[in-house]
Design an enzyme around this catalytic site. Structure first.
Site, PDB file in Angstrom:
ATOM      1  N   THR A 131      61.129  29.754  27.775  1.00  0.00           N
ATOM      2  CA  THR A 131      61.005  30.812  28.787  1.00  0.00           C
ATOM      3  C   THR A 131      60.974  32.149  28.062  1.00  0.00           C
ATOM      4  O   THR A 131      61.912  32.479  27.333  1.00  0.00           O
ATOM      5  CB  THR A 131      62.200  30.749  29.748  1.00  0.00           C
ATOM      6  OG1 THR A 131      62.202  29.448  30.351  1.00  0.00           O
ATOM      7  CG2 THR A 131      62.113  31.811  30.828  1.00  0.00           C
ATOM      8  N   LYS A 167      57.652  31.363  36.144  1.00  0.00           N
ATOM      9  CA  LYS A 167      58.915  30.731  35.741  1.00  0.00           C
ATOM     10  C   LYS A 167      60.118  31.561  36.210  1.00  0.00           C
ATOM     11  O   LYS A 167      61.052  31.050  36.824  1.00  0.00           O
ATOM     12  CB  LYS A 167      58.926  30.572  34.220  1.00  0.00           C
ATOM     13  CG  LYS A 167      60.247  30.196  33.619  1.00  0.00           C
ATOM     14  CD  LYS A 167      60.653  28.797  33.999  1.00  0.00           C
ATOM     15  CE  LYS A 167      62.086  28.530  33.620  1.00  0.00           C
ATOM     16  NZ  LYS A 167      62.508  27.172  33.870  1.00  0.00           N
ATOM     17  N   CYS A 211      70.197  28.697  32.920  1.00  0.00           N
ATOM     18  CA  CYS A 211      68.890  29.176  33.402  1.00  0.00           C
ATOM     19  C   CYS A 211      68.982  30.265  34.469  1.00  0.00           C
ATOM     20  O   CYS A 211      68.487  31.371  34.269  1.00  0.00           O
ATOM     21  CB  CYS A 211      68.084  28.005  33.935  1.00  0.00           C
ATOM     22  SG  CYS A 211      67.967  26.676  32.743  1.00  0.00           S
ATOM     23  N   ARG A 268      77.732  26.286  30.192  1.00  0.00           N
ATOM     24  CA  ARG A 268      77.234  27.659  30.062  1.00  0.00           C
ATOM     25  C   ARG A 268      77.201  28.363  31.420  1.00  0.00           C
ATOM     26  O   ARG A 268      76.638  27.847  32.376  1.00  0.00           O
ATOM     27  CB  ARG A 268      75.840  27.649  29.415  1.00  0.00           C
ATOM     28  CG  ARG A 268      75.919  27.419  27.915  1.00  0.00           C
ATOM     29  CD  ARG A 268      74.559  27.275  27.301  1.00  0.00           C
ATOM     30  NE  ARG A 268      73.912  26.022  27.689  1.00  0.00           N
ATOM     31  CZ  ARG A 268      72.688  25.679  27.305  1.00  0.00           C
ATOM     32  NH1 ARG A 268      71.984  26.483  26.546  1.00  0.00           N
ATOM     33  NH2 ARG A 268      72.175  24.529  27.687  1.00  0.00           N
TER      34      ARG A 268
HETATM   35  C1  UGA Z   1      67.343  25.229  37.077  1.00  0.00           C
HETATM   36  C2  UGA Z   1      66.147  24.959  38.000  1.00  0.00           C
HETATM   37  O1  UGA Z   1      66.574  24.223  39.143  1.00  0.00           O
HETATM   38  C3  UGA Z   1      65.062  24.159  37.256  1.00  0.00           C
HETATM   39  O2  UGA Z   1      63.920  23.999  38.090  1.00  0.00           O
HETATM   40  C4  UGA Z   1      64.653  24.950  36.006  1.00  0.00           C
HETATM   41  O3  UGA Z   1      63.671  24.254  35.240  1.00  0.00           O
HETATM   42  C5  UGA Z   1      65.885  25.148  35.142  1.00  0.00           C
HETATM   43  O4  UGA Z   1      66.867  25.893  35.897  1.00  0.00           O
HETATM   44  C6  UGA Z   1      65.443  25.956  33.919  1.00  0.00           C
HETATM   45  O5  UGA Z   1      65.030  27.103  34.067  1.00  0.00           O
HETATM   46  O6  UGA Z   1      65.395  25.367  32.816  1.00  0.00           O
HETATM   47  P1  UGA Z   1      69.469  23.819  36.239  1.00  0.00           P
HETATM   48  O7  UGA Z   1      69.955  25.107  35.673  1.00  0.00           O
HETATM   49  O8  UGA Z   1      69.490  22.604  35.390  1.00  0.00           O
HETATM   50  O9  UGA Z   1      67.942  23.977  36.752  1.00  0.00           O
HETATM   51  O10 UGA Z   1      70.390  23.483  37.494  1.00  0.00           O
HETATM   52  P2  UGA Z   1      70.264  23.531  39.082  1.00  0.00           P
HETATM   53  O11 UGA Z   1      70.315  22.168  39.602  1.00  0.00           O
HETATM   54  O12 UGA Z   1      69.129  24.360  39.492  1.00  0.00           O
HETATM   55  O13 UGA Z   1      71.639  24.256  39.462  1.00  0.00           O
HETATM   56  C7  UGA Z   1      71.923  25.585  39.031  1.00  0.00           C
HETATM   57  C8  UGA Z   1      73.215  26.074  39.636  1.00  0.00           C
HETATM   58  O14 UGA Z   1      73.065  26.322  41.024  1.00  0.00           O
HETATM   59  C9  UGA Z   1      74.396  25.097  39.523  1.00  0.00           C
HETATM   60  O15 UGA Z   1      75.555  25.805  39.164  1.00  0.00           O
HETATM   61  C10 UGA Z   1      74.519  24.508  40.912  1.00  0.00           C
HETATM   62  O16 UGA Z   1      75.824  24.090  41.215  1.00  0.00           O
HETATM   63  C11 UGA Z   1      74.100  25.700  41.754  1.00  0.00           C
HETATM   64  N1  UGA Z   1      73.570  25.329  43.093  1.00  0.00           N
HETATM   65  C12 UGA Z   1      72.443  24.598  43.209  1.00  0.00           C
HETATM   66  C13 UGA Z   1      74.227  25.784  44.236  1.00  0.00           C
HETATM   67  O17 UGA Z   1      75.273  26.480  44.152  1.00  0.00           O
HETATM   68  N2  UGA Z   1      73.704  25.471  45.471  1.00  0.00           N
HETATM   69  C14 UGA Z   1      72.567  24.733  45.604  1.00  0.00           C
HETATM   70  O18 UGA Z   1      72.146  24.495  46.760  1.00  0.00           O
HETATM   71  C15 UGA Z   1      71.923  24.285  44.446  1.00  0.00           C
END
Ligand code: UGA
Length: 451
Positions: free
Chosen positions: A126, A210, A266, A334
């Site tokens: 990114t 992105k 992310c 992280r």
């Molecule tokens: C996120 C994006 O979802 C991916 O599409 C992207 O590729 C990735 O970042 C990246 O840029 O590499 P990720 O960081 O692995 O993925 O995790 P998520 O599942 O998106 O969750 C992120 C945070 O949001 C977590 O702390 C989760 O608990 C929180 N979350 C998620 C909520 O508080 N509520 C929700 O409804 C969903």
């Protein structure tokens, strides 16, 4: 096709392994000797469901190999992925050191390789808007060979990265060369179900897509966290609100779960980068500022709630934290909400015990002996004044709550992920505080008042 993947961190390793699994010959480059040694033995340095099995399969059938030399990996490669880290600097801008170094090495390697075909360099990391264009023109100056640069942002979620790679909603390729687009189309062919899932655009649009995707998703979470405050105050239920608005097709149900705040490597980084991208053109982006402010205050608010609802002073109380990872199914801490929450609890004078299924070793490096590390979540709860849930590990839902309720000093749970079943709390006499949902105020039985 022959593919080189430079950088076998999270994104690089998933990319290399998955590309090998769809029939390409992939060479991964990893400079860290320790990591490389593990990869060569067939172990993944990161925890990601499904990855190790696939990795070992591809190593065994010869589709995947690893080494430390970029030069070597690029021999015969038609496509070269740059998947090195682009971490945030303390001022929120993106640290480009690794990408620039990898780009230079690729450039040097290109100068020594005498190939007669077009090499496509794929930027998977990114990167700030404008990076791919700059990289292309700076590499151009140093090489007489035919090559192209494309931006191919990743959309992998930790915990489901293998599946996200193999079943993408869309594949985005940014660039200027129709020939490079054709090469990328061929590379990803086994994953493309319909033509509109393969989207080509210019470099800047791909780069911005992105950041925009992650900012949009983060904004939905911050929006719901704001709604949770209204729900708490007016006696509404944020879960009903989520279903109510998520069933509108224009809104959709994903990423609308209220909680103690988003974390990970992310969302926080990309939202901060979006702020800088805006500031760079003299634009004050109030929208992204709000997303960040809400996310920060959500953690503070959670600890304030513990302080006011605990029923005894926070100072000197024992709070058991269940869940340290930024989300379930990962050992990654992280920007995890648990870091801020534990810090605030310690500042408030609480004794903190902590449990997680995967992330305990990582969190131990942050809090060392300030926290009592517990291998067993049930034992961690015994004698505690409250449990605070910060990661939605599904195992927490099936805990023996009767026993837990009986052994806690007072059976109180603050659910920062709204992941427990309300009836189970009620049946077991637990005073239960979710986020933006009606509270269950059972009569709390205090076992000992000696402290
Ligand atoms: C996120 C994006 O979802 C991916 O599409 C992207 O590729 C990735 O970042 C990246 O840029 O590499 P990720 O960081 O692995 O993925 O995790 P998520 O599942 O998106 O969750 C992120 C945070 O949001 C977590 O702390 C989760 O608990 C929180 N979350 C998620 C909520 O508080 N509520 C929700 O409804 C969903």
């Amino acid at each position: 096709m022959d593919v080189a993947v430079i950088g076998c961190g999270y994104v690089g390793l998933v990319t290399a392994t998955c590309l090998a699994s769809i029939g390409h010959r992939v060479r991964g480059v990893e400079k860290d000797q320790k990591k490389l040694a593990r990869l060569l033995e067939g172990y993944s340095p990161i925890f990601e469901p499904g990855l190790v099995g696939l990795l070992q399969e591809q190593l065994a059938n010869g589709s995947l190999s690893f080494g430390a030399s970029i030069n070597e990996a690029m021999r015969d490669a038609e496509v070269v992925y740059l998947a090195v880290g682009t971490p945030s600097k303390p001022d929120g801008t993106v640290d480009m050191t690794y990408l620039e170094a990898a780009g230079k090495e690729v450039c040097d390697a290109l100068a020594t390789i005498q190939s007669d075909y077009l090499v496509t360099i794929v930027v998977k990391s990114t990167v700030p808007v404008g990076t791919n264009r700059k990289l292309y023109y700076s590499l151009r100056q140093n090489s007489k060979l035919e090559f192209q640069v494309v931006s191919n942002p990743e959309f992998l979620k930790e915990g489901s990265a293998v599946n996200d790679f193999l079943e993408p909603d869309r594949i985005i390729v940014g660039g200027e060369s129709p020939e490079a687009f054709r090469i990328m189309r061929r590379l990803y062919d086994p994953l493309i179900k319909t033509e509109d899932t393969f989207l080509t655009m210019n470099w800047e649009s791909a780069e911005l897509t992105k950041y925009a995707a992650n900012t949009m998703l983060a904004s939905r979470i911050s929006f719901m966290n704001e709604m949770s405050i209204l729900c708490d105050a007016y006696g509404a239920d944020v879960e009903d609100l989520r279903k109510g608005i998520g069933s509108d097709k224009r809104i959709g149900p994903a990423f609308l779960r209220a909680g103690v705040g988003f974390g990970g490597s992310c969302f926080p980084k990309d939202v901060a980068a979006m702020e800088h991208i805006s500031r760079a053109i003299g634009h004050e982006n109030l929208f992204v500022e709000a997303i960040q402010t809400i996310n920060k205050s959500q953690k503070r608010r959670f600890v304030e709630k513990i302080g006011t609802k605990l029923g005894r002073p926070l100072a000197g109380s024992t709070i058991t934290v269940w869940g340290l990872a930024f989300k379930a199914d990962t050992d990654d801490i992280r920007e995890s909400a648990a870091i801020d929450v534990i810090r605030y609890l310690l500042e408030g004078g609480a004794n903190v015990r902590a449990h997680d299924y995967k992330a305990m070793d990582n969190m131990r490096e942050v809090f060392t002996d300030q926290v009592e590390w517990m291998q067993d979540p049930v034992a961690a709860a015994a004698g505690a004044d409250a449990i605070a849930i910060l990661t939605d590990w599904p195992q927490y839902n099936t805990m023996p709550f009767r026993k837990i309720s009986a052994t806690m000093n007072q059976p109180v749970i603050f659910d920062g992920r709204n992941c427990l079943i309300r009836d189970v709390m009620r049946e077991n006499g637990i005073r239960y505080y979710p986020i933006g949902r009606p509270v269950i105020e059972s009569n709390v039985r205090v076992r000992s008042s000696s402290r």
